[in-house]
Design an enzyme around this catalytic site. Structure first.
Site, PDB file in Angstrom:
ATOM      1  CB  CYS A 180      -0.940  -0.001   1.204  1.00  0.00           C
ATOM      2  SG  CYS A 180      -1.862  -1.547   1.340  1.00  0.00           S
ATOM      3  N   GLY A 236      -7.171 -13.848   0.995  1.00  0.00           N
ATOM      4  CA  GLY A 236      -6.684 -12.642   0.325  1.00  0.00           C
ATOM      5  C   GLY A 236      -7.374 -12.335  -0.993  1.00  0.00           C
TER       6      GLY A 236
END
Ligand SMILES: Cc1cc2nc3c(=O)[nH]c(=O)nc-3n(C[C@H](O)[C@H](O)[C@H](O)COP(=O)(O)OP(=O)(O)OC[C@H]3O[C@@H](n4cnc5c(N)ncnc54)[C@H](O)[C@@H]3O)c2cc1C
Length: 822
Positions: free
Chosen positions: A42, A281
């Site tokens: 991120c 995920g």
């Protein structure tokens, strides 16, 4: 027990660490095909943009330190290439290209998702990148360090695309974003996304929406990016960010079930269709707790949480269940914070789920406290019981805590009534006593209880003037700065005395700036017999955002710079008698303008005032106000969600324009209202406009009703129209070449003759005259209201046309000494 994990980042590394905490004796092998594990994907865009200055900060652990701390056999640069569930083994290939077999008792798949890269012409060219991992990041960073990236094109306006746009802008590149959808950030609804469009434009980012990229070509040192529409862009660097797909190759090859959304199917224990093989995920799909439908959710929080749950199930047996995610996300887009949770309108419509929405504009803090910033909340809810279905927030500060509170309620299937009951910590530096989410709840409650019937911006656009009366209840000053086309003004405080001016046979659409005064006016109207009155949800602020027209070539960011450069103080410094500073932050429109006006009223000629506001439309309104009143806008700027203008009070005779040399009181501009689409009248209009422009005067042509036909493109794109729009299209001339003469048209013979004679005599054609007008700087404004009435859309008009309302024309007319109606 031997645990094998495929994928060493969010889900995989979390699971490995948790397995070790639960079972000190277990053997754990972690396969990762990249060089790194457990890194901050991120944070990658921010490292590229230089916001995160050191590469090392991206890595939470090295493979070695992780392996040592958790006693895990970490094998990087090692790819698992096949699964053999029948004998509980996997095949893998190491960095030396050697293939081996490893056995397991329990296997976890956390392979993530892979970026979509369609087979477009030239897609493998140098300078085109996707961003998924550290290797991609290093490649982009190397490119930006070794090449001059004047112009970057980001394809795809999801949150990674927008983060990249911001970071490339931060590096000094001019950035263009291309997106196939008509909006950025598809998890949020259009009017909320439109606020982001406006902000991106204000920051100087070009936006090309509803555009599909068809290919690339290397030209010299750069690239040309081609669109389906025929347009193209030059780029030094292209970031392809058009989405990702779950990594299911290994699973599919091993006959592990995939689901209807395309991800690996898992049960509530996160076990796949094959016993002892689990998955987490981005690669999995799971039932959405609100819709009950399987969906893909590419976010870090669920991946980490699933990693923890799955580890417990792998160690202790299937005991811990996963409840599913509702898709709570947040992103920084320059100064804005944009957050969403739950279901948006598109999905609600697609799944035929009935809903109503409310849009509210509030402040992050008590309005009087410094630093209070605006915040817009849209909630979607069940029209019967108020169950919260989705929420989106666009603002500056305090967005994160509000979206988290709503997400918490939504995950527990709570309703709008629970928004009202939320108890929040309050002191002026942190919130306001009536919190924005409580206000959202109150408004939703009024909508559900029918105390406040509402209409939405898109219904106002479609409204028919014969049955709908648009009533603007803002002050006269606000109305003068611009309104919704066709609206009639009765300020709220005068409403009770002027009810006789309102028709009784029409639907009354009441609106104000944000919806609050509209609600008060609605109460008066409903109780005085106007039973068909409705309030515009979100007021003019939402309508303006939703109808905002992207300005790629007239970027406010650039104008701001230009204004600064042309500041008369810089050119010829002048002593200022008095310089006041006014803080209008936290005030909603018209608060900042009214505060500015009041301050300037009390000043002497030549005094100046600097006004800082947090209302995104403030600089535009201040500019329009100065144009109307003759005061002088010295500078305007925006930073970190604050909009600052400096205005000098000036007597009209001394007023100079932005270039510092034109006395505005000697109005010299010319305006032409082009109402007719007769060929001869259109010719006369453009001849006159060119003549006036040649004398150096500012010329504005305002195209209204039939006049719109003179500025239609010859090769128009196909646009969606309602039945009336389609009928108008059939009946009206499709472009300027189809115009008829006002007299002696003789079924088109007359206009052909006219064009023939003009050609023979060497007189320029209508199209050439029109092009010359554009080149001479004549401003073309299409009347928004006429466009709505006649079903003409922006795409059908020439690219150089601006869209405006009566206020736009009046502003030009004020500065002109000749105004013609043709
Ligand atoms: C640039 C970027 C920014 C993001 N920002 C945010 C954000 O702000 N907020 C947010 O919530 N989410 C964000 N995300 C998404 C978030 O990172 C993912 O949702 C999360 O990492 C998914 O975890 P995962 O374990 O499923 O996959 P990943 O973390 O992607 O890990 C999968 C790993 O598996 C490896 N792998 C795949 N196949 C094999 C194989 N056969 N053998 C060996 N190894 C293999 C891959 O190399 C990869 O390293 C961002 C993602 C990116 C790329």
């Amino acid at each position: 027990m031997k645990h094998v994990i495929v994928g060493g980042v969010a889900g995989g590394a979390t699971a490995a660490a948790r397995i070790r905490r639960a079972d000190e004796q277990a053997e754990i092998i972690l396969f990762e095909r990249g060089n790194d594990i457990s890194y901050a994907n991120c944070g990658l865009p921010y490292y590229i943009g230089g916001v995160i200055d050191e590469r090392d900060k991206l890595f939470l652990q090295t493979p070695e330190s992780f392996g040592k701390r958790f006693n895990v056999d970490v094998r990087v640069r090692t790819e698992v290439i096949a699964l053999h569930p029948e004998r509980k083994e996997v095949s893998y290939r190491n960095a030396k290209n050697e293939v081996f077999i490893e056995s397991y008792d329990k296997l976890l798949l956390s392979p993530g998702a892979s970026p979509v890269k369609p087979a477009l012409k030239g897609i493998e060219s140098e300078g085109i990148f996707t961003l998924r991992n550290v290797a991609d990041t290093d490649a982009i960073k190397k490119f930006t360090n070794t090449h001059k990236v004047n112009h970057a094109v980001v394809i795809g306006a999801g949150f990674i695309g927008l983060e990249m746009a911001e970071n490339l802008h931060h590096l000094g590149s001019e950035v263009s974003i291309v997106e196939m959808a008509p909006q950025v950030m598809t998890p949020i609804d259009f009017p909320m996304a439109a606020m982001v469009h406006q902000h991106l434009n204000q920051k100087g980012v070009n936006l090309y929406l509803s555009e599909t990229v068809t290919g690339f070509e290397r030209k010299g040192n750069g690239l040309e990016v081609f669109f389906k529409s025929g347009k193209s862009l030059q780029a030094d660097l292209v970031i392809l960010s058009i989405g990702v797909r779950p990594e299911t190759t290994l699973a599919k090859a091993a006959a592990i079930k995939t689901g209807e959304a395309g991800g690996i199917w898992v049960d509530e224990y996160l076990q796949t269709s094959v016993k002892d093989i689990y998955a987490v995920g981005d690669a999995i799909e799971f039932k959405h707790p609100l819709t009950g439908q399987s969906w893909l959710n590419y976010l870090a929080v669920p991946a980490n949480r699933q990693g923890r749950i799955v580890a417990d199930n792998m160690v202790f047996g299937n005991k811990t269940t996963y409840e599913g995610a509702i898709g709570t996300s947040i992103a920084k887009v320059f100064d804005l914070t944009v957050a969403a949770t739950g279901i948006n309108e598109t999905l609600l419509n697609r799944q035929s789920i009935a809903f109503k929405s409310s849009t509210t504009h509030s402040g992050s803090n008590a309005g009087y406290y410094p630093g209070a910033m605006p915040m817009t909340i849209k909630i979607n809810f069940d029209p019967e019981n108020g169950l919260l279905l989705g929420a989106q927030i666009v603002g500056y500060t305090g967005v994160d805590k509000r979206i988290d509170q709503i997400a918490l309620l939504m995950k527990h299937k709570k309703s709008i009534y629970d928004l009202i009951q939320l108890e929040h910590a309050y002191a002026p530096p942190f919130a306001s006593a009536k919190d924005p989410i409580a206000i959202a709840g109150y408004v939703a409650q009024n909508i559900i209880s029918a105390k406040m019937p509402v209409i939405y911006w898109q219904d106002v656009l479609k409204a028919d003037a014969t049955s709908v009366f648009l009533l603007d209840v803002r002050t006269e000053e606000e109305y003068g700065l611009g309104t919704i086309p066709g609206a009639f003004n009765i300020p709220l405080d005068d409403l009770r005395d002027r009810l006789s001016e309102i028709p009784t046979d029409k639907t009354i659409v009441v609106f104000c700036a944000i919806g609050l005064r509209g609600y008060l006016a609605l109460n008066i109207l409903l109780q005085r017999g106007f039973s068909k009155a409705v309030n515009l949800s979100g007021g003019k602020k939402t309508y303006d955002a939703a109808t905002y027209i992207i300005e790629n070539n007239l970027l406010l960011g650039t104008q701001e710079k230009r204004t600064q450069e042309l500041d008369l103080d810089i050119q010829s410094p002048k002593p200022v008698k008095k310089f006041l500073k006014v803080d209008a932050c936290g005030l909603q429109c018209p608060g900042p303008i009214l505060k500015m006006k009041k301050t300037i009223d009390d000043l002497q000629d030549g005094d100046r005032v600097e006004v800082v506001a947090t209302d995104a439309g403030f600089t535009r309104d201040a500019q329009a106000w100065c144009n109307i009143t003759g005061n002088r806008l010295i500078t305007k700027a925006s930073e970190a969600g604050k909009y600052t203008v400096v205005i000098e009070k000036a007597i009209k005779e001394q007023v100079v324009d932005i270039h510092g040399n034109q006395p505005l009181n000697v109005a010299k501009g010319k305006t032409l209202i082009v109402f007719s689409d007769d060929l001869d009248k259109a010719l006369a209009s453009f001849v006159l406009a060119n003549g006036a422009a040649a004398t150096g005067q500012k010329v504005s042509m305002f195209f209204t009703f039939w006049g719109l036909n003179t500025i239609k493109k010859a090769n128009k794109p196909t646009v969606q129209k309602d039945i009336f729009g389609k009928m108008f299209s059939w009946m009206l001339p499709s472009d300027s070449k189809k115009l008829s003469l006002s007299k002696m048209n003789m079924l088109g013979m007359g206009s052909l003759m006219m064009r023939f004679i003009m050609k023979k005599r060497g007189i320029d054609s209508l199209e050439l005259l029109r092009q010359q007008a554009i080149e001479n700087g004549v401003e073309f404004i299409a009347c928004q209201m006429s466009m709505d009435v006649m079903g003409v859309s922006r795409e059908e008009l020439l690219d150089n046309v601006n869209i405006g309302g009566v206020a736009a024309y009046m502003e030009r007319a004020e500065e002109s000494n000749v105004n013609l109606f043709i």
